[in-house]
Motif scaffolding. Structure first.
Motif, PDB file in Angstrom:
ATOM      1  N   LEU A  86       0.826  -1.214   0.000  1.00 11.51           N
ATOM      2  CA  LEU A  86       0.000   0.000   0.000  1.00 11.51           C
ATOM      3  C   LEU A  86       0.855   1.257   0.000  1.00 11.51           C
ATOM      4  O   LEU A  86       0.561   2.226  -0.703  1.00 11.51           O
ATOM      5  CB  LEU A  86      -0.928   0.017   1.215  1.00 11.51           C
ATOM      6  CG  LEU A  86      -2.132  -0.896   1.151  1.00 11.51           C
ATOM      7  CD1 LEU A  86      -2.892  -0.844   2.456  1.00 11.51           C
ATOM      8  CD2 LEU A  86      -3.028  -0.503  -0.003  1.00 11.51           C
ATOM      9  N   PHE A  87       1.902   1.262   0.783  1.00 10.00           N
ATOM     10  CA  PHE A  87       2.769   2.433   0.865  1.00 10.00           C
ATOM     11  C   PHE A  87       3.503   2.656  -0.452  1.00 10.00           C
ATOM     12  O   PHE A  87       3.646   3.778  -0.916  1.00 10.00           O
ATOM     13  CB  PHE A  87       3.770   2.258   2.005  1.00 10.00           C
ATOM     14  CG  PHE A  87       4.582   3.472   2.283  1.00 10.00           C
ATOM     15  CD1 PHE A  87       4.017   4.572   2.893  1.00 10.00           C
ATOM     16  CD2 PHE A  87       5.912   3.537   1.930  1.00 10.00           C
ATOM     17  CE1 PHE A  87       4.757   5.706   3.149  1.00 10.00           C
ATOM     18  CE2 PHE A  87       6.664   4.657   2.180  1.00 10.00           C
ATOM     19  CZ  PHE A  87       6.085   5.742   2.786  1.00 10.00           C
ATOM     20  N   TYR A 110      -1.480   4.090   4.381  1.00 11.43           N
ATOM     21  CA  TYR A 110      -0.709   3.613   5.523  1.00 11.43           C
ATOM     22  C   TYR A 110      -1.209   4.266   6.813  1.00 11.43           C
ATOM     23  O   TYR A 110      -1.328   3.609   7.842  1.00 11.43           O
ATOM     24  CB  TYR A 110       0.773   3.899   5.296  1.00 11.43           C
ATOM     25  CG  TYR A 110       1.670   3.246   6.300  1.00 11.43           C
ATOM     26  CD1 TYR A 110       1.887   1.877   6.271  1.00 11.43           C
ATOM     27  CD2 TYR A 110       2.308   3.984   7.279  1.00 11.43           C
ATOM     28  CE1 TYR A 110       2.715   1.265   7.184  1.00 11.43           C
ATOM     29  CE2 TYR A 110       3.139   3.387   8.198  1.00 11.43           C
ATOM     30  CZ  TYR A 110       3.343   2.024   8.147  1.00 11.43           C
ATOM     31  OH  TYR A 110       4.158   1.432   9.056  1.00 11.43           O
ATOM     32  N   VAL A 111      -1.536   5.555   6.763  1.00  6.54           N
ATOM     33  CA  VAL A 111      -2.045   6.271   7.928  1.00  6.54           C
ATOM     34  C   VAL A 111      -3.405   5.695   8.341  1.00  6.54           C
ATOM     35  O   VAL A 111      -3.661   5.471   9.530  1.00  6.54           O
ATOM     36  CB  VAL A 111      -2.150   7.782   7.645  1.00  6.54           C
ATOM     37  CG1 VAL A 111      -2.922   8.505   8.728  1.00  6.54           C
ATOM     38  CG2 VAL A 111      -0.769   8.379   7.486  1.00  6.54           C
ATOM     39  N   PHE A 112      -4.294   5.437   7.369  1.00  3.83           N
ATOM     40  CA  PHE A 112      -5.588   4.839   7.672  1.00  3.83           C
ATOM     41  C   PHE A 112      -5.418   3.457   8.297  1.00  3.83           C
ATOM     42  O   PHE A 112      -6.086   3.108   9.262  1.00  3.83           O
ATOM     43  CB  PHE A 112      -6.457   4.735   6.423  1.00  3.83           C
ATOM     44  CG  PHE A 112      -7.026   6.044   5.981  1.00  3.83           C
ATOM     45  CD1 PHE A 112      -7.715   6.860   6.869  1.00  3.83           C
ATOM     46  CD2 PHE A 112      -6.882   6.465   4.674  1.00  3.83           C
ATOM     47  CE1 PHE A 112      -8.252   8.072   6.460  1.00  3.83           C
ATOM     48  CE2 PHE A 112      -7.412   7.669   4.254  1.00  3.83           C
ATOM     49  CZ  PHE A 112      -8.090   8.474   5.161  1.00  3.83           C
ATOM     50  N   TYR A 113      -4.536   2.651   7.743  1.00  2.00           N
ATOM     51  CA  TYR A 113      -4.297   1.314   8.268  1.00  2.00           C
ATOM     52  C   TYR A 113      -3.779   1.384   9.704  1.00  2.00           C
ATOM     53  O   TYR A 113      -4.236   0.660  10.574  1.00  2.00           O
ATOM     54  CB  TYR A 113      -3.300   0.575   7.373  1.00  2.00           C
ATOM     55  CG  TYR A 113      -2.854  -0.742   7.942  1.00  2.00           C
ATOM     56  CD1 TYR A 113      -3.709  -1.842   7.931  1.00  2.00           C
ATOM     57  CD2 TYR A 113      -1.592  -0.893   8.492  1.00  2.00           C
ATOM     58  CE1 TYR A 113      -3.316  -3.052   8.452  1.00  2.00           C
ATOM     59  CE2 TYR A 113      -1.197  -2.098   9.024  1.00  2.00           C
ATOM     60  CZ  TYR A 113      -2.052  -3.182   8.996  1.00  2.00           C
ATOM     61  OH  TYR A 113      -1.659  -4.368   9.522  1.00  2.00           O
ATOM     62  N   TYR A 114      -2.835   2.277   9.936  1.00  2.00           N
ATOM     63  CA  TYR A 114      -2.279   2.427  11.282  1.00  2.00           C
ATOM     64  C   TYR A 114      -3.354   2.912  12.256  1.00  2.00           C
ATOM     65  O   TYR A 114      -3.424   2.450  13.380  1.00  2.00           O
ATOM     66  CB  TYR A 114      -1.102   3.403  11.253  1.00  2.00           C
ATOM     67  CG  TYR A 114      -0.400   3.524  12.578  1.00  2.00           C
ATOM     68  CD1 TYR A 114       0.397   2.504  13.058  1.00  2.00           C
ATOM     69  CD2 TYR A 114      -0.552   4.659  13.371  1.00  2.00           C
ATOM     70  CE1 TYR A 114       1.036   2.606  14.270  1.00  2.00           C
ATOM     71  CE2 TYR A 114       0.074   4.782  14.589  1.00  2.00           C
ATOM     72  CZ  TYR A 114       0.883   3.747  15.040  1.00  2.00           C
ATOM     73  OH  TYR A 114       1.506   3.851  16.249  1.00  2.00           O
ATOM     74  N   GLY A 115      -4.207   3.815  11.818  1.00  2.00           N
ATOM     75  CA  GLY A 115      -5.295   4.309  12.667  1.00  2.00           C
ATOM     76  C   GLY A 115      -6.275   3.208  13.023  1.00  2.00           C
ATOM     77  O   GLY A 115      -6.702   3.086  14.170  1.00  2.00           O
ATOM     78  N   LYS A 135      -6.989  -2.035  19.025  1.00  2.00           N
ATOM     79  CA  LYS A 135      -6.322  -2.386  20.269  1.00  2.00           C
ATOM     80  C   LYS A 135      -7.012  -1.777  21.485  1.00  2.00           C
ATOM     81  O   LYS A 135      -6.968  -2.313  22.569  1.00  2.00           O
ATOM     82  CB  LYS A 135      -4.858  -1.937  20.245  1.00  2.00           C
ATOM     83  CG  LYS A 135      -4.007  -2.810  19.364  1.00  2.00           C
ATOM     84  CD  LYS A 135      -2.565  -2.389  19.434  1.00  2.00           C
ATOM     85  CE  LYS A 135      -1.711  -3.249  18.564  1.00  2.00           C
ATOM     86  NZ  LYS A 135      -0.303  -2.887  18.635  1.00  2.00           N
ATOM     87  N   ASP A 136      -7.655  -0.623  21.314  1.00  2.00           N
ATOM     88  CA  ASP A 136      -8.294   0.080  22.443  1.00  2.00           C
ATOM     89  C   ASP A 136      -9.533  -0.566  22.905  1.00  2.00           C
ATOM     90  O   ASP A 136     -10.208  -1.357  22.740  1.00  2.00           O
ATOM     91  CB  ASP A 136      -8.609   1.526  22.075  1.00  2.00           C
ATOM     92  CG  ASP A 136      -7.334   2.331  21.901  1.00  2.00           C
ATOM     93  OD1 ASP A 136      -6.302   1.915  22.443  1.00  2.00           O
ATOM     94  OD2 ASP A 136      -7.400   3.361  21.226  1.00  2.00           O
TER      95      ASP A 136
END
Length: 61
Positions: free
Chosen positions: A40-41, A49-54, A60-61
């Motif tokens: 993707l990157f 990548y930012v959306f995936y990381y978000g 996790k929360d």
């Protein structure tokens, strides 16, 4: 760059590559494969990548 210069460069690169031992070439290819960026990157830049990381941190929360 003239076409003769380009042909000369490509020939030198090819000859240098072929002069290496076979196991060294395999090691070089494997190293490049490991260092490659995620799909993707590489294809779409930073935004997916930012959306995936978000999404990953939200799960996790």
């Amino acid at each position: 760059m003239k076409s003769n210069d380009y042909v000369k460069f490509m020939t030198e690169t090819f000859v240098k590559y072929m002069d290496q031992p076979k196991d060294e070439r395999k090691k070089y290819r494997q190293q490049k494969k490991v260092e490659k960026e995620p799909f993707l990157f590489r294809w779409f830049g930073v935004i997916p990548y930012v959306f995936y990381y978000g999404l990953k941190t939200k799960r996790k929360d």
